[in-house]
Scaffold this motif. Structure first.
Motif, PDB file in Angstrom:
ATOM      1  N   ALA A 320     -14.255  34.323  10.962  1.00  0.00           N
ATOM      2  CA  ALA A 320     -14.780  34.468   9.601  1.00  0.00           C
ATOM      3  C   ALA A 320     -16.289  34.383   9.606  1.00  0.00           C
ATOM      4  N   MET A 321     -16.819  33.355  10.267  1.00  0.00           N
ATOM      5  CA  MET A 321     -18.260  33.139  10.365  1.00  0.00           C
ATOM      6  C   MET A 321     -18.556  32.412  11.664  1.00  0.00           C
ATOM      7  N   TRP A 322     -19.782  32.594  12.139  1.00  0.00           N
ATOM      8  CA  TRP A 322     -20.319  31.733  13.191  1.00  0.00           C
ATOM      9  C   TRP A 322     -21.024  30.567  12.513  1.00  0.00           C
ATOM     10  N   GLN A 323     -20.532  29.357  12.703  1.00  0.00           N
ATOM     11  CA  GLN A 323     -21.268  28.183  12.248  1.00  0.00           C
ATOM     12  C   GLN A 323     -22.124  27.721  13.422  1.00  0.00           C
ATOM     13  N   THR A 324     -23.404  28.053  13.393  1.00  0.00           N
ATOM     14  CA  THR A 324     -24.255  27.811  14.552  1.00  0.00           C
ATOM     15  C   THR A 324     -24.434  26.324  14.827  1.00  0.00           C
ATOM     16  N   VAL A 325     -24.458  25.503  13.780  1.00  0.00           N
ATOM     17  CA  VAL A 325     -24.538  24.056  13.967  1.00  0.00           C
ATOM     18  C   VAL A 325     -24.000  23.380  12.710  1.00  0.00           C
ATOM     19  N   SER A 326     -23.239  22.329  12.898  1.00  0.00           N
ATOM     20  CA  SER A 326     -22.732  21.534  11.785  1.00  0.00           C
ATOM     21  C   SER A 326     -23.527  20.242  11.682  1.00  0.00           C
ATOM     22  N   GLU A 327     -24.172  20.039  10.536  1.00  0.00           N
ATOM     23  CA  GLU A 327     -24.958  18.836  10.239  1.00  0.00           C
ATOM     24  C   GLU A 327     -26.053  18.633  11.282  1.00  0.00           C
ATOM     25  N   ILE A 328     -27.021  19.504  11.237  1.00  0.00           N
ATOM     26  CA  ILE A 328     -28.100  19.507  12.221  1.00  0.00           C
ATOM     27  C   ILE A 328     -28.938  18.240  12.174  1.00  0.00           C
ATOM     28  N   ASP A 329     -28.977  17.563  11.026  1.00  0.00           N
ATOM     29  CA  ASP A 329     -29.714  16.308  10.966  1.00  0.00           C
ATOM     30  C   ASP A 329     -28.985  15.188  11.696  1.00  0.00           C
ATOM     31  N   GLY A 330     -27.773  15.442  12.170  1.00  0.00           N
ATOM     32  CA  GLY A 330     -27.060  14.516  13.033  1.00  0.00           C
ATOM     33  C   GLY A 330     -27.272  14.809  14.504  1.00  0.00           C
ATOM     34  N   THR A 331     -28.243  15.674  14.812  1.00  0.00           N
ATOM     35  CA  THR A 331     -28.583  16.003  16.199  1.00  0.00           C
ATOM     36  C   THR A 331     -29.997  15.517  16.511  1.00  0.00           C
ATOM     37  N   ASN A 332     -30.417  15.704  17.744  1.00  0.00           N
ATOM     38  CA  ASN A 332     -31.778  15.333  18.152  1.00  0.00           C
ATOM     39  C   ASN A 332     -32.800  16.431  17.870  1.00  0.00           C
ATOM     40  N   ALA A 333     -32.484  17.347  16.958  1.00  0.00           N
ATOM     41  CA  ALA A 333     -33.433  18.417  16.633  1.00  0.00           C
ATOM     42  C   ALA A 333     -34.685  17.858  15.966  1.00  0.00           C
ATOM     43  N   PHE A 334     -34.502  16.871  15.086  1.00  0.00           N
ATOM     44  CA  PHE A 334     -35.624  16.194  14.416  1.00  0.00           C
ATOM     45  C   PHE A 334     -36.601  17.213  13.818  1.00  0.00           C
ATOM     46  N   GLU A 335     -37.887  17.162  14.204  1.00  0.00           N
ATOM     47  CA  GLU A 335     -38.899  18.044  13.613  1.00  0.00           C
ATOM     48  C   GLU A 335     -38.726  19.503  14.047  1.00  0.00           C
ATOM     49  N   ASN A 336     -37.846  19.757  15.003  1.00  0.00           N
ATOM     50  CA  ASN A 336     -37.601  21.128  15.452  1.00  0.00           C
ATOM     51  C   ASN A 336     -36.375  21.755  14.786  1.00  0.00           C
ATOM     52  N   THR A 337     -35.873  21.110  13.747  1.00  0.00           N
ATOM     53  CA  THR A 337     -34.669  21.583  13.058  1.00  0.00           C
ATOM     54  C   THR A 337     -34.794  23.034  12.626  1.00  0.00           C
ATOM     55  N   ASN A 338     -35.816  23.352  11.856  1.00  0.00           N
ATOM     56  CA  ASN A 338     -35.909  24.695  11.279  1.00  0.00           C
ATOM     57  C   ASN A 338     -36.216  25.772  12.308  1.00  0.00           C
ATOM     58  N   PRO A 339     -37.195  25.577  13.211  1.00  0.00           N
ATOM     59  CA  PRO A 339     -37.454  26.651  14.183  1.00  0.00           C
ATOM     60  C   PRO A 339     -36.295  26.903  15.132  1.00  0.00           C
ATOM     61  N   TRP A 340     -35.622  25.832  15.598  1.00  0.00           N
ATOM     62  CA  TRP A 340     -34.486  26.050  16.505  1.00  0.00           C
ATOM     63  C   TRP A 340     -33.348  26.750  15.785  1.00  0.00           C
ATOM     64  N   HIS A 341     -33.017  26.299  14.565  1.00  0.00           N
ATOM     65  CA  HIS A 341     -31.937  26.941  13.823  1.00  0.00           C
ATOM     66  C   HIS A 341     -32.239  28.411  13.579  1.00  0.00           C
ATOM     67  N   GLU A 342     -33.463  28.715  13.197  1.00  0.00           N
ATOM     68  CA  GLU A 342     -33.818  30.109  12.944  1.00  0.00           C
ATOM     69  C   GLU A 342     -33.688  30.943  14.222  1.00  0.00           C
ATOM     70  N   LYS A 343     -34.033  30.356  15.359  1.00  0.00           N
ATOM     71  CA  LYS A 343     -33.946  31.059  16.636  1.00  0.00           C
ATOM     72  C   LYS A 343     -32.497  31.377  17.002  1.00  0.00           C
ATOM     73  N   VAL A 344     -31.621  30.387  16.843  1.00  0.00           N
ATOM     74  CA  VAL A 344     -30.201  30.608  17.151  1.00  0.00           C
ATOM     75  C   VAL A 344     -29.591  31.601  16.180  1.00  0.00           C
ATOM     76  N   ASN A 345     -29.874  31.420  14.903  1.00  0.00           N
ATOM     77  CA  ASN A 345     -29.352  32.328  13.884  1.00  0.00           C
ATOM     78  C   ASN A 345     -29.783  33.764  14.176  1.00  0.00           C
ATOM     79  N   SER A 346     -31.057  33.944  14.517  1.00  0.00           N
ATOM     80  CA  SER A 346     -31.571  35.283  14.803  1.00  0.00           C
ATOM     81  C   SER A 346     -30.873  35.895  16.008  1.00  0.00           C
ATOM     82  N   TYR A 347     -30.548  35.069  17.010  1.00  0.00           N
ATOM     83  CA  TYR A 347     -29.864  35.607  18.182  1.00  0.00           C
ATOM     84  C   TYR A 347     -28.524  36.227  17.783  1.00  0.00           C
ATOM     85  N   PHE A 348     -27.764  35.539  16.936  1.00  0.00           N
ATOM     86  CA  PHE A 348     -26.457  36.063  16.534  1.00  0.00           C
ATOM     87  C   PHE A 348     -26.603  37.273  15.612  1.00  0.00           C
TER      88      PHE A 348
END
Length: 606
Positions: A320-348
């Motif tokens: 149905a959908m690719w959920q690239t990450v569930s609850e990203i604030d529960g990961t060690n992304a911290f200040e890199n949350t938005n750039p990393w998510h955008e990078k993964v999303n763009s790849y798909f």
């Protein structure tokens, strides 16, 4: 995994319909049988390093199949590489061209049992052509070509935002490739799917009996391909995910496929708690959990993994959908949350030839405007806001008020992005011993109906874990069945609705969406706001007839069909006339708890 300089592989071909792979959608799926992996290894053939790769052969066992059915090629190639999971060393690629000349770029993948494999799902009826090539450090092979013919099948294909199927349709709802609508009705069984050997089949059977059509799964939680290594993939886990996906296809259901659940990307330095990074994620052998989100080498290995996921499972209309990450604030992304998510999303977005929608989330009760702007389907999770004491997870739930809470989050997402939105998780803890302390099915009922009327593209996904959070009960199943029966009579993607402005009595709440051709309204009695669940069950009385003033319906004649949401029955329809510059008036008969109204334009006689 074979380790070699240059090898030639011959593998097995599969090409089958859903019925052949797993039975028809009307049959009860059998539980997956996971066999121990058998590694095929061909003795190395040593040749000069300067020789470019060669695709020796590609074999299919059929030249004809139905559209939206899996077409699988077994590929024999000769190339120089050590690791078949590293696209920097070896990459098998295919280009499929449809009868209308639409082009699909599809990656191949390595399987220890099958060898080099390409999976593809053709969407059109007619003759398709393809070419294959392989690239290693010495260059790219010459192309080999082939063709096959598709006939009309009964499958509907994968889902996308409806405006991607036809730009006249809404960007806020989903549609299958064949033009049939998809309103998501389901819940989250993210890691409890395999509590016993046959629980996957039991879950799918229960979903069908409740008239659900989607569920959320975290395959990496227990069956991660990178559970032990970042540079090779666990064959038994790959096989198991194959089997679950095929069962889902056979049941004619959809899966929200989660790449990274938050524990996989969290270590002991996180303020939540220690996740599963050190013990369940092979990337921990390469980098720290925090550097995973920024390190260049880690990203290149992530690209290998994402390419593999799309190549192996992207073909399936059950995604149905690719959920690239569930609850990203529960990961060690911290200040890199938005750039990393955008990078993964763009790849798909850039590499998935089928353009399955993407989604992702932050934890409960948080909007994520930066993420919502990037992903295809914005979502929020709602937990604490549903409680009378937000700091006490076992405090009583806000039963009546839950509808307004869910609706407000939905409307916020609607206003921010013209995309399909949904509540990706919600719920409250329940007592396993005292029914009077259970908030379901009432809170569950209110969540489903308020989200629909506020403009969500799918039902809120109630969290299940077979423990404090429970599981779908018989009463919740009835709620889903009654809800599904109403939704079947809607064509929201084609009606292209907008939010309605509705005035109702002070002791009610109301939401609705409609376009020129039709829509819906849901009216709730809130006189027992703030009461406990036991009081609501004993004190609720019939709400008297009332009048709604509706702004937003285009001038014309409409048929209004009331629907008893508790009993799942439609009431005798009646007509109204809307004129320019004046709110439309709808007379609502008495109801118990809440009532839904289906709106449909009456054709002009002129």
């Amino acid at each position: 995994m074979p380790n070699f300089l240059l090898s030639s592989f011959t593998v097995v071909i599969l090409s089958c319909s859903l019925a052949a792979c797993g039975g028809s959608s009307s049959s009860t799926p059998e539980p997956p049988v996971i066999e121990p992996p058998i590694t095929t290894e061909t003795p190395p053939i040593i040749v000069p390093n300067s020789i470019t790769p060669v695709v020796d052969n590609a074999t299919a066992n059929t030249s004809s199949l139905g559209n939206y059915e899996k077409y699988q090629l077994a590929v024999q190639l000769t190339a120089q590489y050590n690791n078949p999971y590293d696209q920097r060393e070896i990459a098998l690629n295919a280009v499929f061209t449809s009868p209308s000349n639409e082009v699909f770029n599809v990656a191949g993948f390595w399987d220890d049992n099958l060898g080099w494999t390409i999976r593809f799902t053709p969407s059109e009826v007619g003759q398709w052509t393809y070419n294959l090539s392989a690239t290693d450090k010495n260059g790219t092979s010459d192309l080999i070509t082939g063709d096959f013919t598709t006939t009309q099948s009964t499958d509907s294909g994968w889902i996308q935002s409806a405006n991607m199927i036809d730009d006249a349709y809404s960007s806020r709802y989903f549609m299958h490739q064949d033009g049939s609508e998809f309103y998501g009705i389901g819940h989250g069984d993210v890691f409890s799917i395999f509590r016993t050997a046959n629980s996957a089949s039991r879950l799918l059977t229960r979903l069908k009996s409740a008239d659900e059509n989607y569920f959320i799964w975290w395959p990496f939680f227990d069956f991660s391909p990178v559970e032990s290594n970042f540079d090779t993939y666990d064959q038994s886990n790959l096989n198991l995910i194959d089997d679950v996906l095929e069962l889902t296809e056979a049941a004619d259901l959809k899966m929200v496929f989660t790449l990274w659940d938050h524990p996989q990307l969290r270590d002991s330095t996180h303020f939540w708690d220690d996740g599963r990074w050190d013990n369940n994620n092979g990337f921990s052998q390469l980098i720290s959990a925090t550097d995973f989100f920024t390190d260049n080498e880690a990203w290149e290995w992530q690209e290998n993994l994402y390419r593999y996921i799309i190549a192996r499972w992207g073909y399936s209309s059950a995604i149905a959908m690719w959920q690239t990450v569930s609850e990203i604030d529960g990961t060690n992304a911290f200040e890199n949350t938005n750039p990393w998510h955008e990078k993964v999303n763009s790849y798909f977005v850039e590499n998935d030839p089928y353009r399955h929608p993407t989604t992702a989330s932050k934890a409960g009760d948080l909007n994520w405007p930066e993420g919502h702007a990037v992903m295809d389907s914005p979502q929020v999770h709602i937990y604490r806001d549903l409680l009378t004491d937000k700091d006490n997870a076992t405090s009583p739930a806000k039963i009546v008020e839950s509808a307004e809470i869910i609706a407000n989050y939905t409307i916020d997402m609607w206003d921010a992005q013209a995309k399909p939105n949904w509540i990706g998780e919600f719920g409250v803890m329940n007592s396993t011993t005292n029914e009077d302390l259970n908030s379901y099915p009432e809170l569950f009922h209110n969540a489903l109906w308020s989200a629909l009327a506020a403009g969500a593209a799918a039902t809120p996904a109630e969290w299940n874990d077979f423990d404090d959070w429970g599981q779908i009960t018989d009463s919740m199943e009835l709620t889903l069945q009654n809800f599904s029966q109403f939704v079947e009579q809607l064509s929201l993607a084609k009606w292209n609705p907008e939010q309605l402005i509705i005035t109702s009595a002070n002791d009610t709440k109301v939401w609705g969406v409609a376009g020129q051709q039709g829509g819906l309204i849901w009216l709730q009695d809130v006189r027992l706001k703030g009461e406990s669940i036991s009081s609501i069950r004993t004190l609720q009385t019939t709400y008297p007839p009332s009048t709604l003033e509706v702004t937003g319906l285009a001038p014309g004649e409409y048929e209004i069909t009331p629907y008893n949401t508790k009993l799942g029955t439609f009431v005798t329809p009646f007509s109204i006339t809307c004129v320019t510059g004046t709110p439309c008036l709808i007379q609502v008969s008495s109801f118990l708890g809440d009532i839904a109204l289906r709106i449909e334009e009456r054709p002009s006689l002129n």
